[in-house]
Design a protein around this motif. Structure first.
Motif, PDB file in Angstrom:
ATOM      1  N   LEU A 294       0.805  -1.378   0.131  1.00  0.00           N
ATOM      2  CA  LEU A 294       0.137   0.013  -0.182  1.00  0.00           C
ATOM      3  C   LEU A 294       1.013   1.362  -0.073  1.00  0.00           C
ATOM      4  CD1 LEU A 294      -2.915  -0.751   2.380  1.00  0.00           C
ATOM      5  CD2 LEU A 294      -3.124  -0.644  -0.038  1.00  0.00           C
ATOM      6  N   ALA A 295       1.884   1.340   0.767  1.00  0.00           N
ATOM      7  CA  ALA A 295       2.573   2.523   1.250  1.00  0.00           C
ATOM      8  C   ALA A 295       3.422   3.068  -0.159  1.00  0.00           C
ATOM      9  CB  ALA A 295       3.478   2.289   2.161  1.00  0.00           C
ATOM     10  N   ASP A 296       3.375   4.556  -0.082  1.00  0.00           N
ATOM     11  CA  ASP A 296       4.452   5.068  -1.081  1.00  0.00           C
ATOM     12  C   ASP A 296       5.380   5.559  -0.171  1.00  0.00           C
ATOM     13  OD1 ASP A 296       5.798   7.071  -2.590  1.00  0.00           O
ATOM     14  OD2 ASP A 296       4.059   8.196  -3.072  1.00  0.00           O
ATOM     15  N   PRO A 297       6.615   5.126  -0.172  1.00  0.00           N
ATOM     16  CA  PRO A 297       7.751   5.305   0.651  1.00  0.00           C
ATOM     17  C   PRO A 297       8.171   6.818   0.491  1.00  0.00           C
ATOM     18  CG  PRO A 297       8.149   3.510  -0.514  1.00  0.00           C
ATOM     19  CD  PRO A 297       7.033   3.920  -1.169  1.00  0.00           C
ATOM     20  N   GLY A 298       7.753   7.406  -0.537  1.00  0.00           N
ATOM     21  CA  GLY A 298       8.363   8.859  -0.669  1.00  0.00           C
ATOM     22  C   GLY A 298       7.296   9.635  -0.223  1.00  0.00           C
ATOM     23  N   ALA A 299       6.248   9.180   0.570  1.00  0.00           N
ATOM     24  CA  ALA A 299       5.398  10.078   1.103  1.00  0.00           C
ATOM     25  C   ALA A 299       4.927   9.818   2.530  1.00  0.00           C
ATOM     26  CB  ALA A 299       3.812   9.918   0.432  1.00  0.00           C
ATOM     27  N   VAL A 300       6.147   9.907   3.515  1.00  0.00           N
ATOM     28  CA  VAL A 300       5.969   9.826   4.963  1.00  0.00           C
ATOM     29  C   VAL A 300       5.787  11.016   5.483  1.00  0.00           C
ATOM     30  CG1 VAL A 300       6.966   8.660   7.083  1.00  0.00           C
ATOM     31  CG2 VAL A 300       7.248   7.646   4.741  1.00  0.00           C
ATOM     32  N   PHE A 301       4.732  11.620   6.178  1.00  0.00           N
ATOM     33  CA  PHE A 301       4.682  12.750   6.842  1.00  0.00           C
ATOM     34  C   PHE A 301       4.420  12.849   8.194  1.00  0.00           C
ATOM     35  CE2 PHE A 301       2.897  12.636   2.367  1.00  0.00           C
ATOM     36  CZ  PHE A 301       3.527  13.706   1.656  1.00  0.00           C
ATOM     37  N   LEU A 302       4.929  13.964   9.038  1.00  0.00           N
ATOM     38  CA  LEU A 302       4.766  13.905  10.373  1.00  0.00           C
ATOM     39  C   LEU A 302       4.162  15.813  10.717  1.00  0.00           C
ATOM     40  CD1 LEU A 302       7.086  13.004  13.190  1.00  0.00           C
ATOM     41  CD2 LEU A 302       6.474  15.295  13.088  1.00  0.00           C
ATOM     42  N   ASN A 350       6.128  14.520  22.002  1.00  0.00           N
ATOM     43  CA  ASN A 350       4.631  14.006  22.467  1.00  0.00           C
ATOM     44  C   ASN A 350       3.617  14.466  21.771  1.00  0.00           C
ATOM     45  OD1 ASN A 350       3.183  12.474  24.527  1.00  0.00           O
ATOM     46  ND2 ASN A 350       2.869  14.232  25.543  1.00  0.00           N
ATOM     47  N   LYS A 351       2.822  13.323  21.424  1.00  0.00           N
ATOM     48  CA  LYS A 351       1.380  13.770  20.567  1.00  0.00           C
ATOM     49  C   LYS A 351       1.810  14.021  18.729  1.00  0.00           C
ATOM     50  CE  LYS A 351      -0.569  13.414  24.601  1.00  0.00           C
ATOM     51  NZ  LYS A 351      -1.011  12.157  24.848  1.00  0.00           N
ATOM     52  N   ASP A 352       2.888  13.845  18.523  1.00  0.00           N
ATOM     53  CA  ASP A 352       3.234  13.877  17.013  1.00  0.00           C
ATOM     54  C   ASP A 352       2.306  12.989  16.266  1.00  0.00           C
ATOM     55  OD1 ASP A 352       5.168  15.848  16.981  1.00  0.00           O
ATOM     56  OD2 ASP A 352       6.563  14.505  16.695  1.00  0.00           O
ATOM     57  N   VAL A 353       2.093  13.170  15.020  1.00  0.00           N
ATOM     58  CA  VAL A 353       1.335  12.651  14.057  1.00  0.00           C
ATOM     59  C   VAL A 353       1.905  12.113  12.992  1.00  0.00           C
ATOM     60  CG1 VAL A 353      -0.965  12.356  12.832  1.00  0.00           C
ATOM     61  CG2 VAL A 353      -0.996  13.669  14.948  1.00  0.00           C
ATOM     62  N   ILE A 354       2.016  10.668  12.745  1.00  0.00           N
ATOM     63  CA  ILE A 354       2.603  10.221  11.350  1.00  0.00           C
ATOM     64  C   ILE A 354       1.540   9.883  10.478  1.00  0.00           C
ATOM     65  CG2 ILE A 354       4.180   8.510  10.531  1.00  0.00           C
ATOM     66  CD1 ILE A 354       5.358   8.333  13.244  1.00  0.00           C
ATOM     67  N   TYR A 355       1.657   9.921   9.246  1.00  0.00           N
ATOM     68  CA  TYR A 355       0.843   9.622   8.171  1.00  0.00           C
ATOM     69  C   TYR A 355       1.655   9.146   7.083  1.00  0.00           C
ATOM     70  CZ  TYR A 355      -2.614   9.740   4.395  1.00  0.00           C
ATOM     71  OH  TYR A 355      -3.204   9.561   3.187  1.00  0.00           O
ATOM     72  N   VAL A 356       1.156   7.987   6.393  1.00  0.00           N
ATOM     73  CA  VAL A 356       1.854   7.743   5.374  1.00  0.00           C
ATOM     74  C   VAL A 356       0.846   7.519   4.159  1.00  0.00           C
ATOM     75  CG1 VAL A 356       3.337   5.721   4.457  1.00  0.00           C
ATOM     76  CG2 VAL A 356       3.667   6.355   6.534  1.00  0.00           C
ATOM     77  N   SER A 357       1.002   8.193   2.764  1.00  0.00           N
ATOM     78  CA  SER A 357      -0.002   7.968   2.049  1.00  0.00           C
ATOM     79  C   SER A 357       0.075   6.716   1.293  1.00  0.00           C
ATOM     80  CB  SER A 357       0.314   9.320   0.724  1.00  0.00           C
ATOM     81  OG  SER A 357       0.210  10.298   1.501  1.00  0.00           O
ATOM     82  N   ASN A 358      -0.902   6.339   0.613  1.00  0.00           N
ATOM     83  CA  ASN A 358      -0.954   5.125  -0.367  1.00  0.00           C
ATOM     84  C   ASN A 358      -0.228   5.345  -1.517  1.00  0.00           C
ATOM     85  OD1 ASN A 358      -2.698   3.534   1.236  1.00  0.00           O
ATOM     86  ND2 ASN A 358      -4.517   3.767   0.390  1.00  0.00           N
TER      87      ASN A 358
END
Length: 413
Positions: A294-302, A350-358
């Motif tokens: 699923l993951a796009d390795p070039g699209a790891v966001f914080l 603390n409370k960071d959000v990680i999101y990885v796009s498809n």
């Protein structure tokens, strides 16, 4: 497949890949949608920052350090008297027959007299016979000694005075909260560090990586993880009289969404640090890593809020933002081999959000599946009309999305 159908299919695929079309289920925005910036004027703006060694260096310098807040590299110089402190005074005269020493030989050994211990009164004074009230509050023992000698020098025989702090009641340090023995104890004139004071209160109740230390002094306050006090000498500063140290337990956590493993789960998760300090690489690993299908390795966001000053140092244009906290989205490219080194050095908060796009291929496959459904139901006039409207909207979205992404490409990292 007819050319018209193929054209529609390609339009759908492009639209899905660029705009993250709402027709198909997904866990969040597409890669290019985040990179291209926001097209909805009513949405919250954010700054996009690509993680580089320079970014990591800036963020490393911006961690909270107690030494930077309080500037204490040396112990307090002296303990000063306060209201309620119990003071002892001993006065010596050079010979007998003076103001306090009898003239008869052998009546008492030595030429000194010790006055009864007394507390500093509400006005900050102590009382010495044959002398006016002696100002004591806010002064050191040598300063009080000189005042007493000055007051009695014309009446006593070459007087000398020793002033001692018998019972300390004002220059206290308070340690409370999640410690084994909360206490309020006198400050040590020789000086002691923050960890020394916490040790005097029995130390933290738990292992420590979930504990936080708040130091309050003279109206200023700063909070750091307990581990930062243990492992970073700049945080183990000297404590001062009247300091308040508060220990509390609050597990550090981060949120993870998108195309991550999640340990077998199919949705986002809240994960504990289980340490006082972890990196982005460790956080991604704790979330199950990137999903290979699923993951796009070039699209790891914080996602994180940064102060305006830090955001400006990172190159974010803050003109469009109100308030002291600027929403910032950090981008790490795991397709780049160096991206793993960057993630290894990027400290989580603390409370960071990680999101990885498809991946774009995943969204394209969804579009192809949907297109086959469109072709299969084209004989139904009602469904065909609905599909035609959907395709028209997709084509319109494609045009606007391409223009928006092209316009924002120069601003994206």
């Amino acid at each position: 497949m007819k050319p018209a159908h193929l054209l529609c299919c390609l339009a759908i695929c492009v639209s899905i890949g660029l705009s993250g079309c709402e027709i198909f289920p997904t866990s969040g925005p597409a890669n290019l949608e985040i990179r291209g910036g926001q097209r909805d004027p009513g949405s919250l703006p954010y700054g996009l920052v690509k993680v580089t060694p320079g970014v990591i260096e800036i963020l490393a310098k911006e961690t909270v350090k107690l030494s930077a807040t309080f500037g204490d590299e040396r112990p307090p110089k002296e303990i000063r008297f306060g209201i309620g402190d119990v003071v002892g005074v001993t006065l010596f005269e050079a010979g007998s027959g003076g103001l306090f020493i009898p003239s008869e030989a052998g009546v008492r050994p030595g030429n000194f007299v010790t006055f009864p211990n007394q507390s500093v009164d509400a006005n900050g004074y102590i009382t010495i016979p044959y002398a006016p009230p002696i100002q004591t509050k806010g002064r050191t023992p040598p300063e009080v000694q000189r005042s007493i000698v000055e007051a009695l020098k014309n009446r006593a025989i070459e007087p000398q005075v020793i002033v001692t702090l018998v019972e300390q009641r004002t220059s206290m340090i308070s340690v409370l909260g999640d410690v084994n023995s909360p206490a309020r104890f006198p400050a040590n004139a020789a000086g002691e560090h923050l960890l020394d004071a916490i040790t005097r209160a029995g130390g933290p109740k738990s292992q420590g990586f979930d504990e936080w230390v708040t130091l309050e002094r003279a109206g200023r306050r700063a909070t750091v993880p307990f581990g930062a006090v243990v492992y970073e000498p700049a945080n183990n500063i000297y404590v001062h009289p009247n300091d308040t140290i508060y220990i509390y337990r609050e597990p550090q956590t981060f949120l993870a969404f998108g195309a991550l493993g999640f340990g077998g789960q199919d949705s986002g998760a809240q994960k504990p640090f289980d340490a006082w300090h972890i990196t982005l690489a460790e956080a991604v690993a704790k979330s199950g890593g990137l999903k290979n299908d699923l993951a796009d390795p070039g699209a790891v966001f914080l996602y994180r809020g940064e102060t305006r000053r830090v955001a400006e140092m990172l190159g974010v244009d803050c003109a469009a933002f109100d308030g002291p906290i600027i929403p910032v989205v950090y981008l790490v490219n795991f397709r780049d081999p160096a991206g793993f080194f960057f993630a290894k050095e990027f400290a989580m908060r603390n409370k960071d959000v990680i999101y990885v796009s498809n991946s774009l291929s995943v969204e394209t496959a969804k579009a192809m599946t949907y297109f086959r459904l469109v072709v299969g139901t084209v004989n139904d006039p009602i469904v065909a009309a609905q599909n035609a409207l959907i395709i028209k909207n997709l084509l319109n979205t494609t045009t606007s999305t391409v223009a928006a992404v092209a316009g924002g490409a120069s601003a994206s990292p």
